[in-house]
Design an enzyme around this catalytic site. Structure first.
Site, PDB file in Angstrom:
ATOM      1  N   CYS A 113       0.860  -1.180   0.000  1.00 56.79           N
ATOM      2  CA  CYS A 113       0.000   0.000   0.000  1.00 56.79           C
ATOM      3  C   CYS A 113       0.900   1.235   0.000  1.00 56.79           C
ATOM      4  CB  CYS A 113      -0.921   0.014   1.226  1.00 56.79           C
ATOM      5  SG  CYS A 113      -0.048   0.263   2.784  1.00 56.79           S
ATOM      6  N   GLU A 154       0.622  -0.442  15.883  1.00 60.59           N
ATOM      7  CA  GLU A 154      -0.092   0.773  15.463  1.00 60.59           C
ATOM      8  C   GLU A 154      -0.973   1.296  16.591  1.00 60.59           C
ATOM      9  OE1 GLU A 154      -3.836   1.932  12.693  1.00 60.59           O
ATOM     10  OE2 GLU A 154      -2.337   0.672  11.722  1.00 60.59           O
ATOM     11  N   SER A 207      -1.161  -8.078  10.433  1.00 62.98           N
ATOM     12  CA  SER A 207      -2.577  -8.025  10.816  1.00 62.98           C
ATOM     13  C   SER A 207      -3.485  -7.974   9.601  1.00 62.98           C
ATOM     14  CB  SER A 207      -2.821  -6.795  11.696  1.00 62.98           C
ATOM     15  OG  SER A 207      -4.190  -6.605  11.928  1.00 62.98           O
ATOM     16  N   ASN A 208      -3.161  -7.110   8.621  1.00 68.09           N
ATOM     17  CA  ASN A 208      -4.065  -6.979   7.469  1.00 68.09           C
ATOM     18  C   ASN A 208      -4.049  -8.230   6.610  1.00 68.09           C
ATOM     19  OD1 ASN A 208      -2.490  -6.360   4.705  1.00 68.09           O
ATOM     20  ND2 ASN A 208      -1.324  -5.480   6.391  1.00 68.09           N
TER      21      ASN A 208
END
Length: 673
Positions: free
Chosen positions: A18, A140, A238-239
């Protein structure tokens, strides 16, 4: 003979690095070029072992805390990269105090969350509590919590939120909640939390990354259409794990791998439709390696005579200029790739017509027998080869997407690359378009430089493909999004609803109040039960007030609001507050020949007859009283049917030492007059 179904390997859209991760990796690679100091990353830069190993080879070392950096390195000069997940304020303070240079690669979307939570509690009267929806152990989330002025609340879903509500007293949440989200959570998680907040006032900032939402949507759609699904990502990502959860929901045969070594190619032979999705921290090279390896596991095909004749026809015909052709790599040289097109001449793909990443060679991208698709840019039917271009094929495909976006009125994501006279140039997949200054934002833009480097969503307003020109508009997108929000508010809003609003601006006839994205008019007559000359007598810009929706006109887009309707009408509760004989204090609103009107409260006033002003005969009441004067008066009578109140100032004043009969006589004469 029956032909077996051909295997397809399809890659999900929005897979791989990303914006935030790509930016972090590029920042780290650039930092690694420094020769005068050592470079560290505070924690794993991204959750991917391949990238971590690559950076380590370039000299970028990993530490989990600033204390792990050797004192000698600090003395000689050292740089620490803050990873894309971000860190708390304390890390920056400690680094500065230790003389350590900070290279901040925090994802801009995460940094925005830091600024949001940091603003809570700036005002000493702000009693809101920050609630972070996400995994409390995720870096995060820990970083976000590190920017909160007070301890943040963290929940991972609706069940945990309900448990928290049970554990705390109700007044613990009296100031309301200020809600932000981990960028990579699923929207269902956010919804489960908000649905559990029955009766709790909250301000929601949906900070789920748009790229994450798109990635999850494309994964879901591909999984539903595939026999098997391969999700590529780091084991700690995590994603990537959330993509795998989504994939399992829609495709039973789902596999979570970190690289090609984790995948059984033999096992994949039994699937015809294979989908591939990748997390935001998965490098492009890993994705391509997995896809290429599975593509090599092909099914045998029994050819019919028709198939053979079709191949013969293809071999005799030369492709035309502009035609898109498919062939197999025959040879890879330093400056070109030779492609077998199945006709009497080979295709030549020069390095200048291939989009390579920095440092890549043709041998990195092409292997012998790889299938290649390209566009013909020159055909020679005498001698020589057929000149091919992958760049022009990509650009043609991208132009097609832009034209389709114009026709379908869909949104594209572009990156602003530079400023020009009158606006900026923005890139969409190697196609450049112009955004006029007036279309960069929904408000006035003085300096376009601030937009350079930003990724934004745009609508296509004009396309001239012959001249390779496209015009984009970010303003159109913003206006459409605002219209969607307004439409949602109109759908949910009803007459008689009481909603919270913010006073935005004044006029002589009222105030405009923002009720969640749209303005409603609060007419001066609907502000108070009493009479006002101007709204500023009781309201200030920025005031938060509860207002009632009095009327709605969708065609004209007008909403009428009332403030006084949220409070009891004074005469309806007069028995609860006033009684005969009670002494009140009020302001004189109006003076007439026969008496003065005194305001008990907004919307409720009483008359002091001239005979009740003083213990003496009063000829001109204006000589005794004036408008705006605050006086004490005794209630003589309350007539609820006629809505009249009789007051006396005289009875609150001690009578002077004079003949009582004379006082009574004067009063009697005044009444007769």
């Amino acid at each position: 003979m029956k032909t077996k179904e051909k295997r397809t390997v399809t890659r999900a859209e929005n897979s791989g690095f990303c914006f935030g991760v790509r930016r972090a990796v590029e920042t780290a690679e650039k930092a690694a070029e420094q020769k005068d100091r050592k470079v560290y990353t505070l924690g794993q830069l991204i959750h991917n072992e391949t990238v971590t190993g690559m950076l380590a080879e370039k000299g970028v070392q990993l530490v989990n805390s600033l204390d792990e950096i050797p004192d000698k390195d600090v003395e000689d000069g050292v740089s620490v990269i803050i990873r894309s997940h971000g860190e708390g304020r304390e890390i920056y303070d400690n680094a500065k105090a230790s003389g350590i240079e900070v290279i901040d690669a925090t994802c801009p979307f995460v940094e925005k969350i830091h600024r949001l939570v940091e603003s809570v509690g700036e005002d000493e009267h702000d009693r809101r509590r920050v609630l972070i929806i996400g995994d409390r152990n995720h870096p995060e989330v820990r970083g976000i919590a590190g920017w909160c002025r007070d301890e943040a609340l963290v929940v991972s879903g609706g069940d945990e939120m309900r448990k928290l509500l049970d554990e705390k007293e109700r007044d613990y949440f009296e100031g309301g909640l200020f809600i932000v989200t981990q960028t990579t959570i699923k929207k269902e998680t956010l919804q489960s939390v908000t649905e559990s907040l029955d009766g709790i006032k909250y301000e929601l900032h949906n900070t789920i990354c748009d790229a994450t939402a798109k990635r999850q949507k494309s994964c879901m759609e591909l999984a539903a259409a595939s026999d098997a699904m391969v999700v590529i990502g780091g084991k700690n990502s995590s994603n990537s794990r959330k993509l795998f959860e989504i994939s399992q929901k829609y495709c039973e045969e789902s596999f979570f791998i970190e690289n090609i070594e984790d995948l059984s190619l033999h096992h994949m032979k039994k699937y015809n439709k294979i989908g591939v999705a990748a997390g935001a921290s998965t490098p492009e090279c890993t994705i391509k390696e997995v896809i290429a390896s599975m593509s090599e596991v092909t099914l045998e095909k029994e050819l019919t005579m028709d198939d053979l004749m079709e191949d013969i026809d293809k071999s005799l015909r030369l492709p035309r200029n502009g035609e898109v052709v498919t062939g197999k790599v025959h040879q890879v040289n330093d400056g070109e790739v030779i492609v077998n097109l199945g006709c009497k001449k080979d295709g030549i793909l020069p390095i200048s017509e291939v989009s390579l990443e920095e440092g890549q060679t043709l041998a990195d991208v092409f292997k012998v027998d790889d299938e290649v698709q390209a566009k013909v840019i020159k055909t020679d039917d005498v001698d020589g080869g057929i000149l091919l271009s992958k760049k022009k094929l990509e650009i043609s495909a991208n132009w097609g997407e832009i034209v389709k976006a114009l026709e379908d009125k869909t949104v594209l994501e572009v990156k602003v690359t530079r400023t020009v006279n009158g606006g900026v140039i923005a890139e969409y997949k190697e196609v450049f378009g112009f955004i006029p200054l007036s279309q960069l934002s929904d408000h006035y833009v003085e300096n376009a430089e601030e937009f350079v480097g930003q990724t934004m969503e745009v609508r296509v307003s004009r396309v001239d493909q012959r001249r390779n020109r496209a015009v984009f508009s970010h303003k159109m997108f913003l206006n459409e999004e605002r219209e969607k929000i307004i439409a949602e508010i109109w759908d949910k809003l009803n007459v008689d609803d009481v909603v919270e609003g913010t006073v935005m601006r004044f006029t002589d006839y009222g105030a405009f109040v923002d009720i969640g994205g749209i303005d409603g008019l609060l007419h001066i007559s609907e502000i108070s039960w009493g009479k006002l000359k101007h709204p500023q007598e009781v309201l200030n810009i920025g005031d938060k007030i509860n207002v009632k929706v009095l009327s709605m006109n969708a065609e004209k887009g007008k909403i009428s609001l009332g403030l006084k309707q949220t409070m009891p009408e004074p005469w309806s509760v007069i028995d609860e507050k006033y009684e005969v004989g009670q002494v009140i204090e009020g302001k004189i609103l109006q003076i007439k020949e026969y008496g003065a009107f005194v305001e008990l409260e907004p919307g409720l006033d009483g008359l002091v007859h001239i005979s009740e002003v003083a213990h003496k005969r009063v000829g001109n009441i204006a000589e005794e009283l004036e408008v705006g004067q605050v006086v004490s008066a005794k209630i003589l009578e309350i007539d609820k049917e006629r809505k009249r109140i009789s007051l006396s100032i005289r009875e609150t004043i001690e009578a002077p030492a004079e003949d009582a009969a004379e006082v009574a006589e004067e009063a009697e004469e005044a009444v007769e007059e």
